[in-house]
Design an enzyme around this catalytic site. Structure first.
Site, PDB file in Angstrom:
ATOM      1  CB  CYS A  96      -5.285  10.197  11.216  1.00 33.92           C
ATOM      2  SG  CYS A  96      -3.634   9.654  11.561  1.00 33.92           S
ATOM      3  CG  ASP A 145       3.524   1.715   9.456  1.00 33.78           C
ATOM      4  OD1 ASP A 145       3.700   1.939   8.255  1.00 33.78           O
ATOM      5  OD2 ASP A 145       3.204   2.592  10.278  1.00 33.78           O
ATOM      6  CE  LYS A 150      -1.657   1.639   4.051  1.00 33.47           C
ATOM      7  NZ  LYS A 150      -1.382   3.036   4.353  1.00 33.47           N
ATOM      8  CG  ASN A 151       2.332   2.679   3.508  1.00 30.94           C
ATOM      9  OD1 ASN A 151       1.159   2.986   3.227  1.00 30.94           O
ATOM     10  ND2 ASN A 151       2.734   2.495   4.740  1.00 30.94           N
ATOM     11  NE  ARG A 192      -7.080   4.471   5.540  1.00 30.13           N
ATOM     12  CZ  ARG A 192      -6.691   5.698   5.875  1.00 30.13           C
ATOM     13  NH1 ARG A 192      -7.082   6.231   7.020  1.00 30.13           N
ATOM     14  NH2 ARG A 192      -5.909   6.389   5.086  1.00 30.13           N
ATOM     15  NE  ARG A 230       0.498  10.728  10.040  1.00 31.66           N
ATOM     16  CZ  ARG A 230      -0.006   9.642   9.436  1.00 31.66           C
ATOM     17  NH1 ARG A 230      -1.069   9.081   9.915  1.00 31.66           N
ATOM     18  NH2 ARG A 230       0.537   9.160   8.332  1.00 31.66           N
TER      19      ARG A 230
HETATM   20  C1  EPZ Z   1       4.313   7.154   6.217  1.00 33.89           C
HETATM   21  O1  EPZ Z   1       3.529   8.199   6.789  1.00 33.89           O
HETATM   22  C2  EPZ Z   1       3.406   5.929   6.157  1.00 33.89           C
HETATM   23  N1  EPZ Z   1       2.239   6.213   5.314  1.00 33.89           N
HETATM   24  C3  EPZ Z   1       2.938   5.568   7.558  1.00 33.89           C
HETATM   25  O2  EPZ Z   1       2.188   4.356   7.465  1.00 33.89           O
HETATM   26  C4  EPZ Z   1       4.165   5.291   8.430  1.00 33.89           C
HETATM   27  O3  EPZ Z   1       3.737   5.019   9.750  1.00 33.89           O
HETATM   28  C5  EPZ Z   1       5.083   6.526   8.412  1.00 33.89           C
HETATM   29  O4  EPZ Z   1       5.448   6.837   7.052  1.00 33.89           O
HETATM   30  C6  EPZ Z   1       6.371   6.295   9.209  1.00 33.89           C
HETATM   31  O5  EPZ Z   1       7.045   5.184   8.701  1.00 33.89           O
HETATM   32  C7  EPZ Z   1       2.363   6.089   3.975  1.00 33.89           C
HETATM   33  O6  EPZ Z   1       3.423   5.763   3.455  1.00 33.89           O
HETATM   34  C8  EPZ Z   1       1.126   6.363   3.161  1.00 33.89           C
HETATM   35  P1  EPZ Z   1       6.391  10.701   8.148  1.00 33.89           P
HETATM   36  P2  EPZ Z   1       4.086   9.739   6.746  1.00 33.89           P
HETATM   37  O7  EPZ Z   1       6.266  11.884   7.257  1.00 33.89           O
HETATM   38  O8  EPZ Z   1       4.696   9.985   5.431  1.00 33.89           O
HETATM   39  C9  EPZ Z   1       5.679  13.910  11.595  1.00 33.89           C
HETATM   40  C10 EPZ Z   1       0.364   2.927   7.797  1.00 33.89           C
HETATM   41  O9  EPZ Z   1      -0.051   2.394   8.838  1.00 33.89           O
HETATM   42  N2  EPZ Z   1       5.746  14.890  10.505  1.00 33.89           N
HETATM   43  O10 EPZ Z   1       7.656   9.924   8.155  1.00 33.89           O
HETATM   44  O11 EPZ Z   1       2.999  10.631   7.195  1.00 33.89           O
HETATM   45  C11 EPZ Z   1       4.454  13.011  11.508  1.00 33.89           C
HETATM   46  O12 EPZ Z   1       3.344  13.628  12.117  1.00 33.89           O
HETATM   47  C12 EPZ Z   1       0.788   4.384   7.808  1.00 33.89           C
HETATM   48  O13 EPZ Z   1       0.498   2.323   6.700  1.00 33.89           O
HETATM   49  C13 EPZ Z   1       5.801  16.256  10.828  1.00 33.89           C
HETATM   50  O14 EPZ Z   1       5.772  16.633  12.003  1.00 33.89           O
HETATM   51  O15 EPZ Z   1       5.209   9.660   7.871  1.00 33.89           O
HETATM   52  C14 EPZ Z   1       4.904  11.780  12.248  1.00 33.89           C
HETATM   53  O16 EPZ Z   1       4.757  11.995  13.633  1.00 33.89           O
HETATM   54  C15 EPZ Z   1       0.505   5.059   9.143  1.00 33.89           C
HETATM   55  N3  EPZ Z   1       5.861  17.160   9.825  1.00 33.89           N
HETATM   56  C16 EPZ Z   1       6.388  11.682  11.904  1.00 33.89           C
HETATM   57  O17 EPZ Z   1       6.791  12.999  11.502  1.00 33.89           O
HETATM   58  C17 EPZ Z   1       5.895  16.794   8.505  1.00 33.89           C
HETATM   59  O18 EPZ Z   1       5.977  17.686   7.638  1.00 33.89           O
HETATM   60  C18 EPZ Z   1       6.694  10.714  10.766  1.00 33.89           C
HETATM   61  O19 EPZ Z   1       5.987  11.176   9.638  1.00 33.89           O
HETATM   62  C19 EPZ Z   1       5.843  15.417   8.196  1.00 33.89           C
HETATM   63  C20 EPZ Z   1       5.771  14.484   9.203  1.00 33.89           C
END
Ligand code: EPZ
Length: 421
Positions: free
Chosen positions: A118, A306, A22-23, A398, A123
């Site tokens: 969420c 995850d 998915k990711n 999802r 996020r």
């Molecule tokens: C991706 O989310 C994945 N989703 C998530 O999987 C996964 O948990 C996450 O990476 C970490 O590995 C997809 O690939 C669609 P991040 P993403 O940007 O891109 C904060 C699942 O279960 N952050 O690495 O959103 C954020 O809030 C999902 O399949 C900021 O603060 O992850 C989080 O706390 C859930 N500012 C942390 O960083 C930003 O601009 C990691 O976020 C961006 C992120």
């Protein structure tokens, strides 16, 4: 709404096939916006989030659709792009924000609903927009929408505050058509990022360093259409490793990506789970009782957040105590109160959970809250004594394709029903 009804205590034995990731599929599908040529993707999982992505691409002007009623191939035929991604689609899937950069790269403008938070956290996306501003974009917030403009995105030297997965994917896509060279530093190294870069390079992009903490992208004038097959889903695979191990069965997780699951397999090995890589994937079985372990989530190649909820379920039945430190998301323990309803002994203190092993879990009605928490409740239900009703399984749909069919095939007693049935 639907629920899964699970009779626990039965060992899983047999072969479980892993679906496409998915990711990886989400950013790769969104990257279609960068092309003015037809594309075909294979091994795309039939998930709610993929259907949402296809619907959003159609709204933007790319005709994206699964090729048949049951297959895993998606055709994308580009049309006249339009710059607005509506709230009613973006609110259901925050990864939709990834269309911002590709729309700016193609149209010089974009209007994308700001993704809400969420269950697992606020996020925010400031890493994405700050980096795009360095490439020449300007943004304003207008009634919950991010409105972006640029003459032409140009290369920049960008250092992320931390290794953001989505931010890295977003900027790779935006830089692919930008003028000049972009250097991304302190990037995430997740395998799904490499899959995205490999797809774009197959279409003629000039990306190097993906999978490391520094990525170079030389912008090109245009990309050409290709057929591409999505990598297997390492998190789905890890979820099935946990499900087989907790039930005391012996399974082959077919297509399990071993290289991309080393941290998860190492931690499961410490717990006393036998994992044997083979040509078809990984054979998993449990040797006697599970042992408690300590685990901290961290960016790839560390232990993936995850898989945190799923391994915690294993810990609830392990001998002795275990600890979990969740360092990526601020609210990713929504599964804990539900596991406690099933008899787990878990104490939370901020980002830390202490789990004391219990003799058994007891089936109960429980509530899914987010994708991976739902998976941990299914795993708990498979191991529990008695019947578990996992409600609100739209969260599960999802990210897990045909999960009840896959589990039933290896001996689980599990069925999908209406919640009020
Ligand atoms: C991706 O989310 C994945 N989703 C998530 O999987 C996964 O948990 C996450 O990476 C970490 O590995 C997809 O690939 C669609 P991040 P993403 O940007 O891109 C904060 C699942 O279960 N952050 O690495 O959103 C954020 O809030 C999902 O399949 C900021 O603060 O992850 C989080 O706390 C859930 N500012 C942390 O960083 C930003 O601009 C990691 O976020 C961006 C992120």
């Amino acid at each position: 709404m639907e629920k899964l009804v699970i009779e626990g205590g039965l060992p899983l034995n047999g072969t479980i096939a892993v679906s496409g990731s998915k990711n990886a599929a989400l950013p790769i599908l969104f990257a279609s916006i960068l092309l003015d040529a037809p594309l075909t993707f294979h091994n795309v999982p039939r998930l709610r989030d993929i259907r949402t992505t296809n619907a959003l691409l159609r709204v933007l002007g790319c005709d994206a659709e699964f090729t048949g009623e049951t297959g895993n191939s998606v055709n994308v035929v580009p049309g006249a792009l339009q710059p607005e991604a509506p709230y009613d689609l973006v609110k259901t899937m925050r990864a939709s924000v990834l269309v911002l950069g590709p729309l700016l790269a193609r149209l010089g403008q974009a209007k994308v609903a700001l993704p809400g938070g969420c269950a697992i956290g606020a996020r925010p996306v400031e890493q994405h927009t700050k980096a795009l501003e360095k490439m020449g974009a300007t943004f304003e917030l207008d009634s919950g929408y991010i409105v972006g403009h640029c003459k032409k995105l140009h290369g920049a030297d960008i250092t992320f505050d931390f290794p953001t997965v989505g931010g890295t994917e977003h900027l790779i896509m935006a830089a692919a058509l930008a003028e000049g060279e972009t250097i991304l530093r302190n990037t995430a190294k997740e395998p799904e990022i490499k899959d995205l870069a490999n797809f774009l390079n197959a279409c003629g992009a000039k990306i190097s360093g993906h999978g490391t903490d520094t990525i170079h992208i030389h912008g090109v004038a245009a990309l050409r259409g290709k057929e591409y097959s999505i990598m297997p889903d390492r998190i789905e695979a890890g979820t099935f490793l946990a499900a087989a191990a907790i039930t005391g069965g012996e399974c082959l997780i077919e297509g399990c990506p071993v290289e991309e699951l080393t941290a998860v397999m190492a931690k499961m090995g410490e717990m006393g789970i036998t994992l044997e890589p083979c040509d078809q994937g990984v054979r998993v079985r449990r040797n006697g009782t599970l042992r408690g372990v300590d685990m901290t989530t961290s960016p790839y190649p560390g232990f993936p957040t995850d898989m945190q909820a799923q391994i915690m379920t294993l810990m609830t039945l392990a001998e002795g105590s275990s600890t979990v430190e969740e360092t990526i998301f601020e609210n990713r323990f929504m599964h804990v109160p539900e596991l406690s309803r099933m008899g787990a002994d878990i104490r939370l203190a901020g980002s830390r959970a202490v789990i004391r092993g219990v003799k058994h879990l007891t089936g109960a009605p429980v509530m899914a809250s987010d994708l991976r928490a739902s998976a941990s409740l299914v795993i708990a239900g498979l191991a529990a004594q008695g019947t578990t009703h996992v409600q609100r399984i739209y969260h599960l749909d999802r990210g897990y394709e045909h999960i009840e069919e896959k589990l039933e095939k290896v001996g689980a007693r599990i069925r999908r029903m209406q919640e009020n049935a």
